[in-house]
Design a protein around this motif. Structure first.
Motif, PDB file in Angstrom:
ATOM      1  N   MET A 290      26.154  86.805  62.274  1.00 30.41           N
ATOM      2  CA  MET A 290      26.688  85.532  61.781  1.00 30.41           C
ATOM      3  C   MET A 290      27.238  84.679  62.917  1.00 30.41           C
ATOM      4  SD  MET A 290      28.704  86.981  58.457  1.00 30.41           S
ATOM      5  CE  MET A 290      27.835  88.027  57.276  1.00 30.41           C
ATOM      6  N   LEU A 291      27.815  85.339  63.924  1.00 23.32           N
ATOM      7  CA  LEU A 291      28.406  84.603  65.044  1.00 23.32           C
ATOM      8  C   LEU A 291      27.342  83.998  65.946  1.00 23.32           C
ATOM      9  CD1 LEU A 291      31.208  87.174  65.939  1.00 23.32           C
ATOM     10  CD2 LEU A 291      31.456  85.038  64.655  1.00 23.32           C
ATOM     11  N   SER A 292      26.099  84.469  65.812  1.00 26.52           N
ATOM     12  CA  SER A 292      25.001  83.950  66.621  1.00 26.52           C
ATOM     13  C   SER A 292      24.162  82.926  65.874  1.00 26.52           C
ATOM     14  CB  SER A 292      24.102  85.116  67.063  1.00 26.52           C
ATOM     15  OG  SER A 292      22.925  84.666  67.674  1.00 26.52           O
ATOM     16  N   ALA A 293      24.214  82.941  64.543  1.00 26.16           N
ATOM     17  CA  ALA A 293      23.324  82.110  63.729  1.00 26.16           C
ATOM     18  C   ALA A 293      23.629  80.626  63.898  1.00 26.16           C
ATOM     19  CB  ALA A 293      23.444  82.509  62.264  1.00 26.16           C
ATOM     20  N   PRO A 294      22.609  79.775  63.825  1.00 23.09           N
ATOM     21  CA  PRO A 294      22.828  78.332  63.946  1.00 23.09           C
ATOM     22  C   PRO A 294      23.186  77.700  62.616  1.00 23.09           C
ATOM     23  CG  PRO A 294      20.487  78.763  63.754  1.00 23.09           C
ATOM     24  CD  PRO A 294      21.173  80.107  63.726  1.00 23.09           C
ATOM     25  N   ILE A 295      23.883  76.587  62.663  1.00 25.14           N
ATOM     26  CA  ILE A 295      24.068  75.755  61.471  1.00 25.14           C
ATOM     27  C   ILE A 295      22.746  75.042  61.233  1.00 25.14           C
ATOM     28  CG2 ILE A 295      25.253  73.735  60.543  1.00 25.14           C
ATOM     29  CD1 ILE A 295      27.743  74.661  62.068  1.00 25.14           C
ATOM     30  N   SER A 296      22.187  75.213  60.053  1.00 29.57           N
ATOM     31  CA  SER A 296      20.833  74.722  59.807  1.00 29.57           C
ATOM     32  C   SER A 296      20.599  74.611  58.313  1.00 29.57           C
ATOM     33  CB  SER A 296      19.810  75.683  60.439  1.00 29.57           C
ATOM     34  OG  SER A 296      18.486  75.276  60.179  1.00 29.57           O
TER      35      SER A 296
ATOM     36  N   SER B   9      16.168  63.316  56.430  1.00 29.92           N
ATOM     37  CA  SER B   9      17.459  62.647  56.256  1.00 29.92           C
ATOM     38  C   SER B   9      18.419  63.530  55.468  1.00 29.92           C
ATOM     39  CB  SER B   9      17.245  61.310  55.533  1.00 29.92           C
ATOM     40  OG  SER B   9      18.476  60.681  55.275  1.00 29.92           O
ATOM     41  N   GLU B  10      17.919  64.168  54.400  1.00 34.77           N
ATOM     42  CA  GLU B  10      18.754  65.042  53.581  1.00 34.77           C
ATOM     43  C   GLU B  10      19.252  66.246  54.382  1.00 34.77           C
ATOM     44  OE1 GLU B  10      18.362  67.990  49.661  1.00 34.77           O
ATOM     45  OE2 GLU B  10      16.834  66.454  50.029  1.00 34.77           O
ATOM     46  N   ALA B  11      18.332  66.904  55.076  1.00 39.96           N
ATOM     47  CA  ALA B  11      18.706  68.096  55.854  1.00 39.96           C
ATOM     48  C   ALA B  11      19.638  67.727  57.002  1.00 39.96           C
ATOM     49  CB  ALA B  11      17.454  68.793  56.374  1.00 39.96           C
ATOM     50  N   SER B  12      19.358  66.624  57.669  1.00 41.41           N
ATOM     51  CA  SER B  12      20.196  66.202  58.802  1.00 41.41           C
ATOM     52  C   SER B  12      21.622  65.898  58.351  1.00 41.41           C
ATOM     53  CB  SER B  12      19.584  64.977  59.486  1.00 41.41           C
ATOM     54  OG  SER B  12      18.334  65.285  60.057  1.00 41.41           O
ATOM     55  N   ALA B  13      21.755  65.277  57.174  1.00 37.41           N
ATOM     56  CA  ALA B  13      23.085  64.950  56.674  1.00 37.41           C
ATOM     57  C   ALA B  13      23.893  66.213  56.403  1.00 37.41           C
ATOM     58  CB  ALA B  13      22.965  64.106  55.405  1.00 37.41           C
ATOM     59  N   LEU B  14      23.248  67.237  55.840  1.00 46.09           N
ATOM     60  CA  LEU B  14      23.948  68.480  55.532  1.00 46.09           C
ATOM     61  C   LEU B  14      24.364  69.217  56.804  1.00 46.09           C
ATOM     62  CD1 LEU B  14      21.787  69.752  52.538  1.00 46.09           C
ATOM     63  CD2 LEU B  14      24.096  68.800  52.453  1.00 46.09           C
TER      64      LEU B  14
ATOM     65  N   SER C 137      21.736  66.875  69.072  1.00 44.22           N
ATOM     66  CA  SER C 137      21.432  68.185  69.644  1.00 44.22           C
ATOM     67  C   SER C 137      20.571  69.058  68.728  1.00 44.22           C
ATOM     68  CB  SER C 137      22.744  68.935  69.949  1.00 44.22           C
ATOM     69  OG  SER C 137      23.419  69.259  68.749  1.00 44.22           O
ATOM     70  N   VAL C 138      20.195  68.544  67.562  1.00 43.75           N
ATOM     71  CA  VAL C 138      19.483  69.391  66.609  1.00 43.75           C
ATOM     72  C   VAL C 138      17.985  69.433  66.919  1.00 43.75           C
ATOM     73  CG1 VAL C 138      21.150  68.844  64.807  1.00 43.75           C
ATOM     74  CG2 VAL C 138      19.001  67.576  64.899  1.00 43.75           C
ATOM     75  N   GLU C 139      17.369  70.497  66.429  1.00 44.34           N
ATOM     76  CA  GLU C 139      15.916  70.663  66.527  1.00 44.34           C
ATOM     77  C   GLU C 139      15.330  70.487  65.135  1.00 44.34           C
ATOM     78  OE1 GLU C 139      12.643  74.221  67.353  1.00 44.34           O
ATOM     79  OE2 GLU C 139      14.759  74.494  67.890  1.00 44.34           O
TER      80      GLU C 139
ATOM     81  N   GLU D 136      17.912  72.184  62.615  1.00 41.28           N
ATOM     82  CA  GLU D 136      18.683  73.319  63.126  1.00 41.28           C
ATOM     83  C   GLU D 136      19.546  72.897  64.309  1.00 41.28           C
ATOM     84  OE1 GLU D 136      16.858  77.310  63.210  1.00 41.28           O
ATOM     85  OE2 GLU D 136      17.095  77.164  65.387  1.00 41.28           O
ATOM     86  N   GLY D 137      20.829  73.212  64.215  1.00 43.30           N
ATOM     87  CA  GLY D 137      21.737  72.961  65.322  1.00 43.30           C
ATOM     88  C   GLY D 137      21.616  74.032  66.385  1.00 43.30           C
TER      89      GLY D 137
END
Length: 704
Positions: A498-504, A532-537, A547-549, A612-613
């Motif tokens: 969990m500490l390695s997982a990205p916010i996505s 747009s929806e995914a980026s907002a979340l 910085s997101v992919e 994905e962040g």
């Protein structure tokens, strides 16, 4: 001990399992870890979460307000679905479709069993209501919605005690206008009723799967919302002011508010974090192809990690009526890491079946009362009891000595329920259980790999979970896997992951169309809306959107086929209306899966966008850990350990004392607080630069 340099650099990962709750506190500025493993409070899991966090921040000498984030994985959703402990739920659907949940796919998961069990719908028939409305397969309104008809239906359902409503209207994945109108009416008349719309939860093809997913979300929604609110309040009282993050079934992180909208996407929350941990440890070991073997207190799971990435799926199944039988559970259309349950856990109960054979599971002693050796009232033998009797576990060193095990109680349970009925010794009965559960897991994991056309003997096994390293070598030998990677902190690996997982976040939309008829302008708009929806979340968690992919997948197949495959798509090909590039991408993905391509037209069923962040710096911190050269690497003791036919006097090492480059030949036992690694006489190990134990069969090529 807090200072300005350390403020807000601490992160906590918490994984709730059926038996134990694992907590890991990490200082993001270095490699400082504080770990706690405690029995799960089954009556209220949030209590063990808070107790564990309190323990680790006290050990670190920091305050709750110094914690930058709490990342949480939970089995609450899965357990509610399996145990049918959700709320009273209703379904509103298009007239003629109220029985979709019972009709299902109209195929049998076992052709030769005339009395197969099929899953009982989460919503009984009397709580399913039909509405006069119709949207066609292109999203056009054929029959308008009458809200005056809907109002008394909803009032009647609420009067029957319904707390949550799933709305799943025909073809709402193309046009959710009617579902949104129904939702607005319900909110106005009954604001306390929870709502789940298929157009939001699962805007995908497949009427049965879409309905099942929407209903499952509605069924657990109030339960999960109340749990998150209770946990958040307890964390604030502890001083943790930052927002709670939760792990989805695809291993990605989201805000608690987002998770509360889509709780069904957390059905495999904890195991997905374990797969993320296996990816991390594989990266540190510089091994791309890994079989993650996660054996905890209740179940064991397997996941294939190819080229450094876990396999993903958009189809999942939960609460199977028949263990390991695909098609016997509730289908869910959610993004998930592709893993399967392959066997029992440490708390699984062993018995003699009607044929006089040893059977392990599927029922588990859980955390309360737990195995017989826990001394909490269970008299039936479990896998953990057998491992204790065989000498793999130390009664005085379990959880670093914080929990005393009762070997006499374990022996009594095995004798009464296994050894005496079979007329064999206690040790032979315990070995029989150990071999049975290990062989079953090896067989299930092998079949899982074969079904995906993967030669698993080319993979390295990476065992995690409290019981994983105990059974790993035996399982690997049965699968002809010669190489294993045993990471540090394997017993709390999911919390580490969990500490390695990205916010996505991943968003999917159905848009069925043949490739050569593709309306690129329409697709570009769909993808822009999804992005747009995914980026907002993702952005609302504080991630810098620059910085997101972003990645795009299309679910594609040849026309006439029944199953689609995920195909990575270059967004530039959509922008330039280049169908040839998209078709070539599909051909590569299809050939990689099936070893050939076909001369047939291609169709796209749906699109998926992943935003994905960046990942945390955990991998870099673990890679840079300092080397200790003055440690005493000699055995701390010896004890009798059963290998095959008899006890063997075996050296026992402390994992923390092993140096980089050190080699050991089996037999040996390597203990750490959260887990124990069993090294049989037929295996050897070397400690690599990342402090992994690299095990290899003596007939295989050493990894070091």
């Amino acid at each position: 001990m807090s200072d300005s340099d350390d403020v807000n650099s601490w992160r906590v990962g918490v994984d709730i399992g059926g038996t134990f709750t694992d907590v890991v506190l990490w200082n993001g500025r270095d490699d400082a870890f504080f770990v706690d493993k405690l029995l799960t409070s089954t009556d209220d899991p949030s209590r063990s979460v808070v107790d564990g966090i309190r323990n680790v921040i006290h050990a670190a000498g920091i305050r709750g307000q110094d914690v930058a984030s709490v990342i949480h994985g939970t089995t609450l959703v899965a357990n509610a679905l399996i145990e049918r402990k959700g709320v009273k739920t209703a379904l509103l659907t298009t007239r003629g479709f109220k029985d979709v949940l019972e009709i299902g796919r109209e195929w049998r998961y076992d052709l030769f069993d005339l009395e197969i069990d099929v899953p009982t719908p989460l919503v009984p028939r009397h709580l399913r209501a039909e509405i006069d409305e119709r949207i066609d397969a292109h999203g056009a309104v054929l029959e308008p919605l009458s809200l005056t008809q809907v109002a008394p239906i909803v009032d009647k359902l609420v009067a029957l005690g319904v707390r949550s409503v799933g709305v799943c209207l025909l073809h709402a994945y193309l046009n959710g206008e009617h579902e949104r109108a129904v939702a607005q009416l319900v909110r106005e008349r009954h604001p306390s009723v929870a709502l789940s719309l298929s157009a939001e939860v699962s805007p995908e093809l497949g009427e049965y799967e879409r309905t099942s997913t929407t209903v499952a979300n509605a069924y657990v929604h109030p339960l999960f919302r109340d749990y998150v609110e209770r946990l958040t309040a307890a964390l604030i009282e502890l001083g943790c002011q930052r927002e709670l993050l939760l792990v989805l079934s695809d291993g990605r992180l989201v805000r608690a508010t987002t998770a509360t909208r889509f709780p069904v996407r957390l059905v495999q929350s904890g195991p997905a974090a374990g797969a993320e941990a296996a990816r991390l440890f594989g990266e540190l070991a510089q091994v791309d192809d890994v079989l993650c073997f996660d054996m905890g207190g209740t179940t064991a799971k397997a996941c294939l990690i190819a080229d450094g990435q876990p396999e993903h799926t958009a189809q999942f199944e939960v609460a199977r009526e028949t263990r390991f039988a695909e098609g016997s559970g509730l289908p869910l259309q959610i993004p998930a890491i592709d893993m399967i349950e392959i066997g029992a856990g440490g708390g699984s109960i062993a018995r003699v079946d009607r044929r006089g054979l040893i059977q392990v599971g599927p029922d588990s002693a859980g955390a309360d009362p737990g195995p017989a050796c826990y001394g909490r009232g269970n008299e039936f033998p479990t896998v953990t009891d057998c491992d204790l009797v065989l000498g793999y576990l130390d009664a005085n060193a379990f959880l670093g000595g914080r929990m005393q095990l009762d070997e006499h109680a374990a022996r009594d349970a095995i004798s009464k329920h296994l050894a005496t009925p079979l007329n064999i010794s206690v040790e032979e009965a315990a070995w029989g259980v150990h071999e049975t559960v290990t062989a079953n897991m090896a067989q299930a994991a092998t079949i899982h790999a074969i079904e995906r056309a993967i030669d698993v003997t080319r993979y390295a096994m990476l065992p995690i979970g409290g019981a994983g390293p105990v059974h790993a070598c035996g399982m690997a030998a049965k699968m002809n896997i010669n190489q294993l990677i045993c990471p540090t902190s394997a017993g709390v690996a999911s919390a580490v992951g969990m500490l390695s997982a990205p916010i996505s976040f991943e968003v999917g939309r159905a848009a069925p169309m043949r490739l050569h008829d593709l309306d690129f302008a329409s697709v570009a708009k769909i993808l822009a809306d999804m992005e747009s929806e995914a980026s907002a979340l993702v952005a609302e968690t504080g991630v810098d959107i620059a910085s997101v992919e972003r990645r795009c997948l299309a679910m594609m197949r040849y026309v006439g086929q029944g199953y689609e495959i995920a195909t990575p798509i270059d967004l530039g090909a959509v922008a330039s209306s280049d169908s040839a590039v998209i078709e070539a991408a599909f051909a590569r993905a299809y050939e990689a899966r099936y070893g050939r391509t076909e001369n047939m037209p291609v169709e796209i069923l749906s699109w998926r966008i992943i935003v994905e962040g960046p990942r945390s710096a955990l991998a870099d911190r673990l890679r840079a850990r300092g080397t200790e050269t003055e440690l005493d690497a000699s055995p701390r003791t010896h004890r009798a350990v059963w290998f095959g036919e008899s006890y063997v006097e075996t050296p026992v090492y402390s994992r923390a004392q092993l140096r980089r480059g050190q080699t050991l030949a089996g037999p040996a036992i390597i203990e750490e607080t959260e887990s124990t690694t069993v090294l049989p006489p037929t295996f050897q190990l070397v400690v690599d630069a990342a402090l992994n134990l690299r095990l290899s069969a003596l007939t295989g090529e050493p990894l070091g």
